[in-house]
Design a protein around this motif. Structure first.
Motif, PDB file in Angstrom:
ATOM      1  N   MET A  14       0.839  -1.190   0.000  1.00 17.91           N
ATOM      2  CA  MET A  14       0.000   0.000   0.000  1.00 17.91           C
ATOM      3  C   MET A  14       0.880   1.249   0.000  1.00 17.91           C
ATOM      4  O   MET A  14       1.787   1.375   0.807  1.00 17.91           O
ATOM      5  CB  MET A  14      -0.889  -0.011   1.236  1.00 17.91           C
ATOM      6  N   GLN A  15       0.597   2.142  -0.914  1.00 22.24           N
ATOM      7  CA  GLN A  15       1.360   3.384  -1.003  1.00 22.24           C
ATOM      8  C   GLN A  15       0.771   4.408  -0.045  1.00 22.24           C
ATOM      9  O   GLN A  15      -0.413   4.390   0.255  1.00 22.24           O
ATOM     10  CB  GLN A  15       1.331   3.909  -2.425  1.00 22.24           C
ATOM     11  N   SER A  16       1.607   5.326   0.400  1.00 20.13           N
ATOM     12  CA  SER A  16       1.139   6.357   1.318  1.00 20.13           C
ATOM     13  C   SER A  16       1.455   7.739   0.750  1.00 20.13           C
ATOM     14  O   SER A  16       2.111   7.873  -0.277  1.00 20.13           O
ATOM     15  CB  SER A  16       1.802   6.179   2.684  1.00 20.13           C
ATOM     16  N   ALA A  17       0.990   8.756   1.445  1.00 17.04           N
ATOM     17  CA  ALA A  17       1.212  10.136   1.018  1.00 17.04           C
ATOM     18  C   ALA A  17       2.712  10.437   1.000  1.00 17.04           C
ATOM     19  O   ALA A  17       3.488   9.874   1.778  1.00 17.04           O
ATOM     20  CB  ALA A  17       0.500  11.093   1.960  1.00 17.04           C
ATOM     21  N   ARG A  18       3.082  11.318   0.082  1.00 22.98           N
ATOM     22  CA  ARG A  18       4.483  11.735  -0.048  1.00 22.98           C
ATOM     23  C   ARG A  18       4.558  13.253   0.052  1.00 22.98           C
ATOM     24  O   ARG A  18       3.692  13.955  -0.461  1.00 22.98           O
ATOM     25  CB  ARG A  18       5.035  11.306  -1.409  1.00 22.98           C
ATOM     26  N   ILE A  19       5.602  13.739   0.688  1.00 22.50           N
ATOM     27  CA  ILE A  19       5.825  15.180   0.808  1.00 22.50           C
ATOM     28  C   ILE A  19       6.483  15.683  -0.473  1.00 22.50           C
ATOM     29  O   ILE A  19       7.394  15.045  -1.007  1.00 22.50           O
ATOM     30  CB  ILE A  19       6.716  15.505   2.016  1.00 22.50           C
ATOM     31  N   VAL A  20       6.023  16.841  -0.946  1.00 24.72           N
ATOM     32  CA  VAL A  20       6.615  17.496  -2.115  1.00 24.72           C
ATOM     33  C   VAL A  20       7.348  18.734  -1.609  1.00 24.72           C
ATOM     34  O   VAL A  20       6.737  19.612  -0.993  1.00 24.72           O
ATOM     35  CB  VAL A  20       5.532  17.898  -3.142  1.00 24.72           C
ATOM     36  N   GLU A  21       8.651  18.780  -1.840  1.00 22.82           N
ATOM     37  CA  GLU A  21       9.458  19.918  -1.418  1.00 22.82           C
ATOM     38  C   GLU A  21      10.098  20.590  -2.620  1.00 22.82           C
ATOM     39  O   GLU A  21      10.502  19.920  -3.572  1.00 22.82           O
ATOM     40  CB  GLU A  21      10.553  19.475  -0.454  1.00 22.82           C
ATOM     41  N   VAL A  22      10.180  21.915  -2.534  1.00 29.39           N
ATOM     42  CA  VAL A  22      10.870  22.713  -3.541  1.00 29.39           C
ATOM     43  C   VAL A  22      11.880  23.564  -2.791  1.00 29.39           C
ATOM     44  O   VAL A  22      11.496  24.357  -1.923  1.00 29.39           O
ATOM     45  CB  VAL A  22       9.889  23.603  -4.329  1.00 29.39           C
ATOM     46  N   ASP A  23      13.137  23.374  -3.113  1.00 31.76           N
ATOM     47  CA  ASP A  23      14.219  23.971  -2.343  1.00 31.76           C
ATOM     48  C   ASP A  23      14.038  23.518  -0.898  1.00 31.76           C
ATOM     49  O   ASP A  23      14.015  22.346  -0.638  1.00 31.76           O
ATOM     50  CB  ASP A  23      14.264  25.484  -2.523  1.00 31.76           C
ATOM     51  N   GLU A  24      13.839  24.433   0.023  1.00 36.13           N
ATOM     52  CA  GLU A  24      13.630  24.039   1.417  1.00 36.13           C
ATOM     53  C   GLU A  24      12.196  24.303   1.863  1.00 36.13           C
ATOM     54  O   GLU A  24      11.914  24.345   3.057  1.00 36.13           O
ATOM     55  CB  GLU A  24      14.621  24.776   2.313  1.00 36.13           C
ATOM     56  N   THR A  25      11.287  24.450   0.919  1.00 34.47           N
ATOM     57  CA  THR A  25       9.886  24.730   1.223  1.00 34.47           C
ATOM     58  C   THR A  25       9.044  23.475   1.043  1.00 34.47           C
ATOM     59  O   THR A  25       9.138  22.808   0.014  1.00 34.47           O
ATOM     60  CB  THR A  25       9.346  25.824   0.280  1.00 34.47           C
ATOM     61  N   SER A  26       8.220  23.175   2.028  1.00 33.64           N
ATOM     62  CA  SER A  26       7.249  22.087   1.873  1.00 33.64           C
ATOM     63  C   SER A  26       6.092  22.631   1.049  1.00 33.64           C
ATOM     64  O   SER A  26       5.281  23.415   1.537  1.00 33.64           O
ATOM     65  CB  SER A  26       6.744  21.621   3.236  1.00 33.64           C
ATOM     66  N   ALA A  27       6.056  22.232  -0.213  1.00 37.05           N
ATOM     67  CA  ALA A  27       5.020  22.723  -1.125  1.00 37.05           C
ATOM     68  C   ALA A  27       3.679  22.085  -0.813  1.00 37.05           C
ATOM     69  O   ALA A  27       2.636  22.726  -0.910  1.00 37.05           O
ATOM     70  CB  ALA A  27       5.419  22.424  -2.565  1.00 37.05           C
ATOM     71  N   GLY A  28       3.691  20.807  -0.463  1.00 35.08           N
ATOM     72  CA  GLY A  28       2.459  20.098  -0.170  1.00 35.08           C
ATOM     73  C   GLY A  28       2.703  18.608  -0.077  1.00 35.08           C
ATOM     74  O   GLY A  28       3.833  18.169   0.102  1.00 35.08           O
ATOM     75  N   ILE A  29       1.616  17.852  -0.219  1.00 34.82           N
ATOM     76  CA  ILE A  29       1.720  16.401  -0.246  1.00 34.82           C
ATOM     77  C   ILE A  29       0.956  15.874  -1.446  1.00 34.82           C
ATOM     78  O   ILE A  29       0.073  16.554  -1.979  1.00 34.82           O
ATOM     79  CB  ILE A  29       1.178  15.745   1.043  1.00 34.82           C
ATOM     80  N   VAL A  30       1.325  14.691  -1.880  1.00 37.34           N
ATOM     81  CA  VAL A  30       0.551  13.982  -2.887  1.00 37.34           C
ATOM     82  C   VAL A  30       0.036  12.701  -2.241  1.00 37.34           C
ATOM     83  O   VAL A  30       0.759  12.030  -1.504  1.00 37.34           O
ATOM     84  CB  VAL A  30       1.351  13.682  -4.174  1.00 37.34           C
ATOM     85  N   VAL A  31      -1.222  12.412  -2.530  1.00 37.91           N
ATOM     86  CA  VAL A  31      -1.883  11.243  -1.964  1.00 37.91           C
ATOM     87  C   VAL A  31      -2.278  10.323  -3.113  1.00 37.91           C
ATOM     88  O   VAL A  31      -2.931  10.773  -4.060  1.00 37.91           O
ATOM     89  CB  VAL A  31      -3.122  11.661  -1.149  1.00 37.91           C
ATOM     90  N   PRO A  32      -1.885   9.051  -3.057  1.00 42.15           N
ATOM     91  CA  PRO A  32      -2.228   8.144  -4.151  1.00 42.15           C
ATOM     92  C   PRO A  32      -3.733   7.890  -4.218  1.00 42.15           C
ATOM     93  O   PRO A  32      -4.416   7.813  -3.195  1.00 42.15           O
ATOM     94  CB  PRO A  32      -1.476   6.857  -3.813  1.00 42.15           C
ATOM     95  N   GLU A  33      -4.235   7.799  -5.445  1.00 39.36           N
ATOM     96  CA  GLU A  33      -5.621   7.418  -5.697  1.00 39.36           C
ATOM     97  C   GLU A  33      -5.646   6.651  -7.009  1.00 39.36           C
ATOM     98  O   GLU A  33      -4.610   6.446  -7.618  1.00 39.36           O
ATOM     99  CB  GLU A  33      -6.545   8.632  -5.705  1.00 39.36           C
ATOM    100  N   ASP A  34      -6.811   6.244  -7.438  1.00 41.35           N
ATOM    101  CA  ASP A  34      -6.922   5.393  -8.627  1.00 41.35           C
ATOM    102  C   ASP A  34      -6.268   5.989  -9.871  1.00 41.35           C
ATOM    103  O   ASP A  34      -5.641   5.275 -10.646  1.00 41.35           O
ATOM    104  CB  ASP A  34      -8.388   5.095  -8.944  1.00 41.35           C
ATOM    105  N   ARG A  35      -6.422   7.279 -10.093  1.00 37.12           N
ATOM    106  CA  ARG A  35      -5.939   7.900 -11.332  1.00 37.12           C
ATOM    107  C   ARG A  35      -4.521   8.428 -11.244  1.00 37.12           C
ATOM    108  O   ARG A  35      -3.979   8.915 -12.229  1.00 37.12           O
ATOM    109  CB  ARG A  35      -6.877   9.040 -11.740  1.00 37.12           C
ATOM    110  N   GLY A  36      -3.907   8.434 -10.069  1.00 35.54           N
ATOM    111  CA  GLY A  36      -2.570   8.985  -9.922  1.00 35.54           C
ATOM    112  C   GLY A  36      -2.356   9.493  -8.513  1.00 35.54           C
ATOM    113  O   GLY A  36      -2.756   8.848  -7.545  1.00 35.54           O
ATOM    114  N   TYR A  37      -1.760  10.675  -8.395  1.00 39.84           N
ATOM    115  CA  TYR A  37      -1.447  11.280  -7.109  1.00 39.84           C
ATOM    116  C   TYR A  37      -2.067  12.675  -7.037  1.00 39.84           C
ATOM    117  O   TYR A  37      -1.725  13.541  -7.830  1.00 39.84           O
ATOM    118  CB  TYR A  37       0.067  11.386  -6.926  1.00 39.84           C
ATOM    119  N   ARG A  38      -2.950  12.870  -6.067  1.00 44.22           N
ATOM    120  CA  ARG A  38      -3.625  14.163  -5.914  1.00 44.22           C
ATOM    121  C   ARG A  38      -2.782  15.054  -5.010  1.00 44.22           C
ATOM    122  O   ARG A  38      -2.318  14.648  -3.948  1.00 44.22           O
ATOM    123  CB  ARG A  38      -5.020  13.991  -5.334  1.00 44.22           C
TER     124      ARG A  38
END
Length: 64
Positions: A1-25
């Motif tokens: 089972m895949q879990s949410a992943r943190i998205v970082e740009v430089d040293e900023t936490s831009a957000g998270i992506v959460v897996p779903e049927d069509r991809g990552y939201r």
């Protein structure tokens, strides 16, 4: 089972992506990335690339 992943740009936490049927939201954690809120990406890497590109376009000087 895949879990949410943190998205970082430089040293900023831009957000998270959460897996779903069509991809990552994407769910934004920083106001600079609200334009990506709710978009679905093929992979966390694609979401990170989009966040970096958004950051780059926001930091470029505007032409008048």
């Amino acid at each position: 089972m895949q879990s949410a992943r943190i998205v970082e740009v430089d040293e900023t936490s831009a957000g998270i992506v959460v897996p779903e049927d069509r991809g990552y939201r994407f769910f934004a954690a920083h106001p600079d990335f609200y334009r990506l809120e709710g978009l679905v990406f093929r992979s966390p890497r694609h979401a990170t690339r989009a966040a970096r590109e958004l950051r780059e376009t926001r930091s470029r000087p505007r032409r008048h």
